[in-house]
Design an enzyme around this catalytic site. Structure first.
Site, short mmCIF file in Angstrom:
data_model
loop_
_atom_site.label_atom_id
_atom_site.label_comp_id
_atom_site.label_asym_id
_atom_site.label_seq_id
_atom_site.Cartn_x
_atom_site.Cartn_y
_atom_site.Cartn_z
N GLY A 47 0.78 -1.23 0.00
CA GLY A 47 0.00 0.00 0.00
C GLY A 47 0.81 1.27 0.00
O GLY A 47 1.88 1.34 0.57
N SER A 48 0.33 2.29 -0.65
CA SER A 48 0.97 3.60 -0.64
C SER A 48 0.17 4.55 -1.50
O SER A 48 -1.04 4.63 -1.37
CB SER A 48 2.42 3.54 -1.09
OG SER A 48 3.06 4.73 -0.79
#
EC number: 4.1.1.65
Length: 218
Positions: free
Chosen positions: A186-187
């Site tokens: 995730g980011s």
């Protein structure tokens, strides 16, 4: 659905570690079935989550060279004019997409064209929604030009995502929706468009990589 090649090593390692832990729990706590079964169920859920993280779902990709297609799955968290200091060094229209750990994490080319820049930057691991994450976090910047306009795509690491993978090289010819890279756990992905570009998404809108229309090229 397929499993992305970036996840094969992680999946195998996770399976081995969880198997050894379950053997140890069964050996030392086998006389307490509720604990051994509880640990097994938690391990199975974790293993299935790791597999789902590296999934590549089957999709009908949008194909239109007059459109900017979403490079990733996630939620639109920024739509604003801002100064882009790395490549353009002028004002651009920024669209940012936050990717949670539950999203598909393949990143795709928003347009077809020539890769004019592919540059990795080491950096911090601020949370992805921090205002300075675009310029201070670990990140990889790609610029793709199609002869009419240049689009900048920036993969940004976050507090959990500490590995950015990018497959593009300067001078390479790429096609819309081909894989650009992968961000683990995730980011965020930022897109920089020419000021005045008609944007087709709204804040907090959920988008899908390769399918959702981000903007109309003019």
């Amino acid at each position: 659905m397929k499993i992305h090649r970036e996840g094969l090593g992680t999946i195998v390692l996770t399976a081995l570690v969880l198997a050894l832990l379950n053997v140890a729990v069964f050996y030392f706590l086998g006389q307490v079935p509720s604990l051994t079964w509880g640990f097994f169920i938690v391990s199975l859920i974790l293993f299935l989550f790791i597999i789902s993280f590296f999934r590549i779902p089957a999709r009908d990709m949008a194909q239109d060279e007059t459109l900017v297609i979403s490079p990733c799955d996630g939620k639109v968290v920024v739509i604003e004019e801002t100064f882009e200091p790395e490549y353009f060094k002028d004002k651009r229209l920024q669209v940012s997409i936050f990717m949670s750990p539950a999203n598909v994490h393949v990143n795709r080319n928003p347009i077809s064209g020539e890769v004019k820049l592919s540059q990795y930057h080491a950096g911090k691991y601020l949370v992805a929604w921090h205002p300075k994450s675009s310029t201070e976090n670990e990140r990889h910047t790609v610029v793709i030009g199609n002869g009419k306009t240049d689009i900048l795509v920036r993969q940004i690491a976050g507090a959990l995502a500490r590995r950015i993978v990018n497959y593009l090289k300067a001078g390479q010819q790429v096609k819309q929706n081909e894989e650009l890279g992968f961000i683990k756990f995730g980011s965020r992905v930022d897109i920089y468009l020419p000021v005045g570009t008609p944007v087709k998404v709204q804040l907090d809108q959920v988008v899908k990589g390769g399918q959702s229309i981000i903007a109309q090229l003019v």
